[in-house]
Design a protein around this motif. Structure first.
Motif, PDB file in Angstrom:
ATOM      1  N   ASN A 230       0.820  -1.207   0.000  1.00 35.62           N
ATOM      2  CA  ASN A 230       0.000   0.000   0.000  1.00 35.62           C
ATOM      3  C   ASN A 230       0.857   1.261   0.000  1.00 35.62           C
ATOM      4  N   ASP A 231       2.026   1.197   0.614  1.00 34.06           N
ATOM      5  CA  ASP A 231       2.922   2.359   0.589  1.00 34.06           C
ATOM      6  C   ASP A 231       3.372   2.670  -0.831  1.00 34.06           C
ATOM      7  N   GLU A 232       3.651   1.625  -1.622  1.00 31.36           N
ATOM      8  CA  GLU A 232       4.045   1.844  -3.018  1.00 31.36           C
ATOM      9  C   GLU A 232       2.893   2.438  -3.817  1.00 31.36           C
ATOM     10  N   VAL A 233       1.678   1.936  -3.591  1.00 34.11           N
ATOM     11  CA  VAL A 233       0.511   2.483  -4.273  1.00 34.11           C
ATOM     12  C   VAL A 233       0.311   3.945  -3.880  1.00 34.11           C
ATOM     13  N   ARG A 234       0.457   4.228  -2.604  1.00 34.24           N
ATOM     14  CA  ARG A 234       0.269   5.592  -2.102  1.00 34.24           C
ATOM     15  C   ARG A 234       1.262   6.565  -2.743  1.00 34.24           C
ATOM     16  N   LYS A 235       2.483   6.117  -2.995  1.00 34.47           N
ATOM     17  CA  LYS A 235       3.483   6.992  -3.617  1.00 34.47           C
ATOM     18  C   LYS A 235       3.073   7.377  -5.038  1.00 34.47           C
ATOM     19  N   TYR A 236       2.469   6.448  -5.768  1.00 33.38           N
ATOM     20  CA  TYR A 236       1.956   6.792  -7.091  1.00 33.38           C
ATOM     21  C   TYR A 236       0.756   7.739  -6.978  1.00 33.38           C
ATOM     22  N   CYS A 237      -0.136   7.455  -6.038  1.00 32.53           N
ATOM     23  CA  CYS A 237      -1.310   8.316  -5.850  1.00 32.53           C
ATOM     24  C   CYS A 237      -0.893   9.756  -5.598  1.00 32.53           C
TER      25      CYS A 237
END
Length: 354
Positions: free
Chosen positions: A249-256
């Protein structure tokens, strides 16, 4: 002057019912659908095809779902001057064999069988339908193989044209899967994000909007703007979603956090890349292996109305203003999103997670 060719639109998760064959199987014909014109709840200017779709639901000939699909299809064909083709696994009606294919678009051989069924058809748009995506349904029905195999095969088997777009709902599941599969997808597509002010670019959405909202809700069983229900997510949705072994989720959040005006995004767009000739050298081969880009990413510190601002008291007001600056129409009527890409920042490369 020869007429412009009609667009070919492929809708995944939609069914093209054949009302005439359905009636014939019951020993009836179209006249049985319109026995009393005074019963019609549609405006007088509604097309005959739309009237038939709505009447089919009212008289129990089609389910709400099949009737709703048919209404959206016939309005899309009329308004957008397009030919709509559909794929689903539904069995609740008789469907048009020339426009509907019963298949599982998660299957690795799906695109090859689709190409055989619709022989000679090249699609200008492909849409993964957004109209009903209840919690957990997307994970169960849109598997990894759809993203890493079927989407790629649309390009490699020349089922989509050179300028085709594939539209995926901007739900968390689709966003995660596209990020997970980006290495293979970027060999064939540019990846970008379509916002609310650009929804007219999607043929099925444009056709759907032409249906009276009272008919859509009162007879066909859904509100008109279902993309507002299913095609967005925010920090809370991500926080409550479990991480998996492929992406955290941290990786997804960085794209968001690299997407401006996050709250107005409704679809992920895969834009087919031009076909390239066979690479002759190792350097050419290496360059061609990842030709596409994730477009519209900006450094997080430059984002004004982004993922982290969702839910704040002023966000809705600020987003309205930002939409006006994000969308600019060119001479052909297409919408351009102007955003500084990460590749233009000295701090990061285009695909680097910030």
């Amino acid at each position: 002057m020869a007429p412009r060719p009609r667009k070919k639109v492929l809708c995944l998760g939609v069914s093209y019912a054949n009302v005439q064959d359905q009636l014939a199987s019951m020993g009836k014909d179209l006249s049985d659908l319109v026995e009393n014109e005074n019963e019609s709840v549609l405006p007088s200017y509604a097309s005959a095809e739309l009237c038939n779709a709505v009447a089919s639901v009212q008289r129990g000939l089609l389910t709400e779902m099949d009737g709703r699909d048919l209404a959206r299809i016939v309005e899309t064909e009329r308004v957008c001057k397009a030919d709509v083709y559909t794929v689903s696994r539904e069995k609740g009606a008789i469907y048009r064999s020339d426009r509907h294919y019963e298949g599982d678009f998660n299957h690795r051989k799906f695109v090859a069988s689709l190409k055989d069924h619709f022989s000679g058809v090249t699609f200008d748009q492909v849409l993964l339908d957004y109209f009903w995506i209840p919690t957990g349904w997307d994970r169960q029905h849109w598997s990894r193989s759809f993203f890493e195999s079927s989407l790629v095969s649309f390009a490699t088997l020349d089922v989509v044209g050179p300028d085709a777009q594939i539209y995926l709902p901007f739900c968390l599941h689709c966003f995660k899967e596209v990020l997970i599969c980006q290495d293979v997808l970027l060999k064939h597509y540019n990846i970008s994000f379509l916002r609310k002010i650009q929804l007219n670019d999607i043929a099925l959405w444009k056709g759907t909007q032409n249906i009276d909202r009272r008919i859509m809700q009162g007879v066909l069983g859904k509100q008109l703007n279902q993309e507002e229900v299913y095609c967005s997510f925010g920090p809370q949705t991500l926080a409550e979603d479990g991480s998996n072994s492929y992406i955290t989720n941290d990786e997804v959040r960085k794209y968001c956090r690299q997407l401006e005006d996050f709250a107005s995004i409704r679809f992920i767009v895969l834009q087919a890349l031009p076909k390239v000739t066979q690479a002759r050298t190792r350097k050419q081969q290496a360059l061609s292996e990842r030709a596409g880009q994730i477009q519209g990413l900006v450094p997080p510190e430059c984002v004004r109305n982004g993922f982290d601002q969702m839910g704040s008291a002023t966000f809705a007001k600020v987003t309205k203003t930002s939409q006006a600056t994000l969308g600019k129409r060119n001479a052909t009527g297409n919408t351009k999103i102007e955003a500084k890409r990460v590749s233009e920042s000295p701090k990061a490369r285009p695909f680097e997670i910030l």
